[in-house]
Enzyme design. Structure first.
Site, PDB file in Angstrom:
ATOM      1  CD  GLU A 155      79.255  20.808  38.766  1.00 51.28           C
ATOM      2  OE1 GLU A 155      80.340  21.387  38.959  1.00 51.28           O
ATOM      3  OE2 GLU A 155      78.589  20.299  39.672  1.00 51.28           O
ATOM      4  CD  GLU A 260      75.333  16.608  42.139  1.00 55.58           C
ATOM      5  OE1 GLU A 260      75.660  17.587  42.831  1.00 55.58           O
ATOM      6  OE2 GLU A 260      76.035  16.183  41.201  1.00 55.58           O
TER       7      GLU A 260
HETATM    8  O1  9MR Z   1      79.462  16.635  48.059  1.00 58.00           O
HETATM    9  C1  9MR Z   1      80.740  16.735  47.461  1.00 58.00           C
HETATM   10  C2  9MR Z   1      81.731  17.256  48.481  1.00 58.00           C
HETATM   11  O2  9MR Z   1      81.953  16.279  49.489  1.00 58.00           O
HETATM   12  C3  9MR Z   1      83.046  17.604  47.804  1.00 58.00           C
HETATM   13  O3  9MR Z   1      83.890  18.242  48.749  1.00 58.00           O
HETATM   14  C4  9MR Z   1      82.793  18.514  46.634  1.00 58.00           C
HETATM   15  C5  9MR Z   1      84.125  18.805  46.004  1.00 58.00           C
HETATM   16  O4  9MR Z   1      84.136  19.235  44.771  1.00 58.00           O
HETATM   17  O5  9MR Z   1      81.914  17.902  45.721  1.00 58.00           O
HETATM   18  C6  9MR Z   1      80.646  17.681  46.287  1.00 58.00           C
HETATM   19  O6  9MR Z   1      79.755  17.128  45.324  1.00 58.00           O
HETATM   20  C7  9MR Z   1      79.483  17.924  44.180  1.00 58.00           C
HETATM   21  C8  9MR Z   1      79.169  17.008  43.035  1.00 58.00           C
HETATM   22  O7  9MR Z   1      80.220  16.087  42.855  1.00 58.00           O
HETATM   23  C9  9MR Z   1      78.932  17.786  41.758  1.00 58.00           C
HETATM   24  N1  9MR Z   1      77.908  18.796  41.918  1.00 58.00           N
HETATM   25  C10 9MR Z   1      78.060  19.658  43.075  1.00 58.00           C
HETATM   26  C11 9MR Z   1      78.242  18.813  44.340  1.00 58.00           C
HETATM   27  C12 9MR Z   1      78.273  19.673  45.551  1.00 58.00           C
HETATM   28  O8  9MR Z   1      79.429  20.472  45.497  1.00 58.00           O
END
Ligand code: 9MR
Length: 366
Positions: A155, A260
């Site tokens: 990102e 994802e």
């Molecule tokens: O699913 C993840 C969630 O449990 C966390 O709280 C969050 C925190 O930043 O990150 C989520 O996963 C993310 C992933 O690492 C990167 N792309 C977006 C995902 C959804 O937020």
């Protein structure tokens, strides 16, 4: 462990007995159905990695051949203090993968979010560079030969394709992405290296992403793939942009993967997965606390069917499709961008039972 599809039977007493209730039929395996096409992955949380529930473990092993840690390999968790790394959970994930024949995608070396708290106190470029270099060398080095791949940078782009104003951009300049790949390649030479983002199937962000890939390659540094996260909305999946992106990324000579995948079914006024964005709850924000209405269920099924048709059409370019969660109950979308909602974005319901979307995706392979 026999994995069965449950048909809820006559009485509540029988229903309470779970798998014993009613009659049952085997659940087909996604990873087996698609084994000649591309890998099928999921993200895993702590309870799943620690195998706290044997039925869940068996279910994961039956459906998926690739996994990404949902949180435990992010820098805040792996690198809690300046000179302290904690590989406990990550090492458990590696063992989980070996035991169940699941390839692990490390997630993620460099991300502006979920950074260790000590980063906030750093105000010098030298110290940020030291953190950046040590972190990549130590973490990628520790998991060299153990993970199959890394989301090296996550990102780094804004929606308009420019570089996001992160602490890395601020102190290291926009070469930080290339540098991250260079360091990862040195520390873990046999591991596949990916750039991962959301909305990078959208034309402007895609153009920025293409520039990044070209820049990395022009510097003589290896990048093996681009991950399109795939956080989409029911009835609004951007099929044309997705197809165009598969073609344009593949034309750069990199693999394309969906990293994802989930499909939002609840009201939301923006698209993507910027974890910093939030919405305020109102009377309409949690419309399906008990069950998903049939019309939405059918639309979700049709969206997944069309997505997998597209992935199959380009299976020579698409190497992996990873869902962001095993079942609806696990999904981060129950808590974001509004806490405490009941969401239904995946192929399996809260009891790991296949939804109509699963049946459609499996039917494509029959
Ligand atoms: O699913 C993840 C969630 O449990 C966390 O709280 C969050 C925190 O930043 O990150 C989520 O996963 C993310 C992933 O690492 C990167 N792309 C977006 C995902 C959804 O937020």
């Amino acid at each position: 462990m026999i994995l069965k599809r449950n048909y809820v039977a006559v009485s509540t007493a029988m229903f309470m007995m779970g798998t014993v209730a009613g009659f049952s039929q085997s659940i087909p395996s996604l990873k087996d159905a698609y084994k000649k096409d591309f890998g099928i992955g999921t993200c895993l949380n702590n309870a799943q990695i620690e195998e706290r529930d044997p039925a869940t473990t068996a279910f994961i092993a039956s459906q998926f051949n690739m996994a990404t840690p949902e949180n435990i390999m992010k820098s805040a968790l792996l690198h809690p203090k300046w000179d302290t790394y904690d590989f406990t959970m990550g090492d458990k994930l590696i063992e989980f993968g070996k035991k169940h024949n699941i390839k692990i995608n490390g997630h993620t070396l460099i991300w502006h979010s979920q950074l260790p708290s000590f980063i906030r106190g750093i105000k010098s470029a030298d110290s940020i560079r030291t953190f950046f270099t040590d972190h990549i060398k130590t973490v990628a080095g520790h998991y060299s030969g153990k993970v199959y791949s890394w989301d090296v940078v996550n990102e780094a782009l804004n929606e308009d394709g420019t570089m996001r104003k992160s602490v890395f951009l601020q102190y290291l300049g926009d070469d930080f992405v290339t540098e991250a790949f260079r360091l990862a390649q040195q520390a873990s030479p046999k591991t596949e290296l990916y750039y991962n983002d959301y909305n990078n199937e959208q034309p402007k962000k895609r153009a920025g992403c293409i520039e990044l890939v070209k820049k990395i390659k022009a510097a003589g540094v290896r990048i093996d793939g681009v991950g399109i996260q795939g956080h989409w909305h029911v009835g609004k999946v951007p099929f044309k942009d997705i197809e165009e992106s598969i073609l344009q990324y593949a034309a750069l000579g990199v693999k394309v993967m969906f990293t994802e995948l989930d499909i939002e079914v609840l009201p939301r006024n923006f698209q993507g997965a910027d974890v910093g964005q939030r919405m305020t709850a109102n009377a309409q924000s949690n419309p399906y606390p008990d069950a998903l209405p049939d019309s939405v269920q059918q639309q979700l099924a049709s969206d997944y069917e069309n997505l997998f048709k597209l992935f199959l059409k380009h299976k020579d370019k698409v190497t992996r499709v990873t869902f962001w969660g095993v079942n609806d109950g696990d999904s981060w979308l129950n808590g974001w961008p509004i806490r405490g909602r009941t969401n239904y974005p995946l192929l399996f319901d809260r009891k790991n039972q296949p939804k109509p979307a699963f049946d459609k995706v499996i039917a494509l392979k029959k």
